[in-house]
Design a protein around this motif. Structure first.
Motif: not given
Ligand SMILES: NC(=O)c1ccc[n+]([C@@H]2O[C@H](COP(=O)([O-])OP(=O)(O)OC[C@H]3O[C@@H](n4cnc5c(N)ncnc54)[C@H](O)[C@@H]3O)[C@@H](O)[C@H]2O)c1
Ligand SMILES: [Zn+2]
Length: 367
Positions: A47, A50, A54, A78, A81, A111, A137, A157, A174, A185
């Motif tokens: 997005n 990022i 980076h 979100e 997705k 996401v 996360l 999902n 990162f 989070n």
């Molecule tokens: N597939 C799986 O096993 C699994 C497990 C847990 C969660 N999820 C999914 O993950 C999503 C949540 O992921 P998330 O918490 O990473 O949220 P996200 O992907 O929305 O990222 C959170 C925010 O951080 C920003 N960001 C990302 N990297 C950055 C960086 N290095 N520096 C500054 N900003 C940055 C993003 O632009 C966004 O605004 C949900 O959709 C959830 O359903 C999937």
């Protein structure tokens, strides 16, 4: 500590892959990709946020090793997705994919990882992809294990696949650009891992909470390694979530997802914040069932609070949470299913917990 790379292998036979963890290891992505032999043309799904932070660096790292790169940007939400965004990205990939051998890089948080992984799983019936998680996360959880997917209006999902990446590259550097809210989070999932499998990790977070919140490289690298190892072990024994063993990762998620849904998936409650309240509720239920001691429940709650995570829910209607909970995927044949802590480091999975018990826990936690 710099460039001190750690490798964890997720052992899935022919679908095995490495999770590489270290500070500034994105600089050596080129040689890591060469070993995979997955193509020379990288489609990087990310997005704006990022990309701005980076993107240029990743581009130069790839071109140094002769890779072409094409960035495809989606909205930072979100809402990306969705099947609309998914199809739009696929069309862009197809337009670019002429006389090339392409692979996908998911550069972002959960996401981006979920969306890009899903696209990789369906485009041309599956092409190679690499996870480059950029949130805490996603480094400790979502980039590992191959669960990919998009959301529908009726639930998160609901459309997806289990499709493993060829490599996960977790670059600790990162994390420096993340907000404290984003670090917390991820920490909710870390506490979850401690409770379900690793008391030593739980005690480590208790002891080093301040340094972790200050993003000490040593702490972050250790935590990402420990969590990746636990997730890899769990996925190895139940890759497709069929035997119930992978379900242990859902501690705090039954109620957590209901809170997220009732809050309308707004930024009011991040996934981790909702999971923290879900963990507190699971502890309450477990204490009521005499499965968990009050002392351990208090210790878990104290750690969540110390991190700065909520253990009470404000501004969301109890009724909406109860409604959302009954639509949860974790309900099997009408029975609910909860992961309940029995001590720090062990859980049991219980089905058909009485509605009264769940509602009592929610009444206590939802203000
Ligand atoms: N597939 C799986 O096993 C699994 C497990 C847990 C969660 N999820 C999914 O993950 C999503 C949540 O992921 P998330 O918490 O990473 O949220 P996200 O992907 O929305 O990222 C959170 C925010 O951080 C920003 N960001 C990302 N990297 C950055 C960086 N290095 N520096 C500054 N900003 C940055 C993003 O632009 C966004 O605004 C949900 O959709 C959830 O359903 C999937
Ligand atoms: Zn989670």
């Amino acid at each position: 500590m710099k460039n001190n790379i750690k490798n964890i292998t997720l052992d899935l036979g022919a679908r095995s892959y490495d999770i590489a963890i270290g500070y500034k290891i994105i600089d050596i992505l080129g040689p890591m990709l060469e070993r995979l032999n997955i193509g020379q043309d990288a489609v990087i799904i990310t997005n704006n946020t990022i990309h701005h932070l980076h993107g240029a660096h990743l581009n130069s790292v790839l071109s140094r090793y002769g890779y072409s790169s094409r960035f495809i940007l989606v909205a930072d939400s979100e809402k990306s997705k969705s099947y609309k965004v998914c199809l739009d990205v696929i069309q862009k990939i197809a337009a670019f994919d002429m006389n090339k051998k392409i692979f996908i890089i998911a550069l972002g948080g959960g996401v981006i990882g979920d969306l890009a992984g899903f696209i990789a799983s369906i485009y041309k019936r599956g092409i190679a992809y690499v996870q480059v998680p950029t949130t805490f996360l996603s480094q400790v959880d979502s980039s590992i294990g191959g669960k990919t997917g998009i959301d529908l209006a009726v639930g998160k999902n609901l459309v997806g696949s289990v499709y493993q990446p060829r490599l996960v590259v977790s670059d600790i550097s990162f994390l420096r650009t993340l907000s404290l809210k984003q670090i917390r989070n991820g920490l909710a999932e870390v506490v979850k891992y401690g409770i379900i499998k690793d008391p030593a990790l739980f005690y480590y977070v208790e002891k080093n909470c301040k340094d972790i919140l200050k993003l000490s490289i040593e702490c972050m690298q250790k935590i990402v390694c420990d969590c990746s190892r636990i997730k890899a072990q769990v996925v190895k024994i139940d890759e497709f979530d069929k035997t119930g063993k992978r379900a242990v990762l859902n501690l705090g998620h039954t109620i957590g997802h209901a809170i997220e849904a009732a809050a309308g998936f707004t930024k009011d409650y991040s996934h981790g914040e909702a999971v923290a309240i879900g963990i507190a509720c699971a502890c309450d239920i477990s204490v009521k069932l005499k499965l968990l001691s009050r002392k351990d429940a208090k210790r878990i709650e104290a750690l969540l609070k110390n991190i700065g995570l909520p253990v009470y829910c404000h501004g969301v209607k109890l009724h909406d949470i109860i409604q959302a909970q009954s639509h949860d995927k974790k309900f099997i044949h009408g029975k609910n299913r909860f992961v309940l802590p029995v001590k720090i480091g062990a859980t049991v999975i219980k089905e058909d917990i009485s509605i009264k018990l769940i509602e009592d826990a929610l009444k206590r936690r939802v203000k």
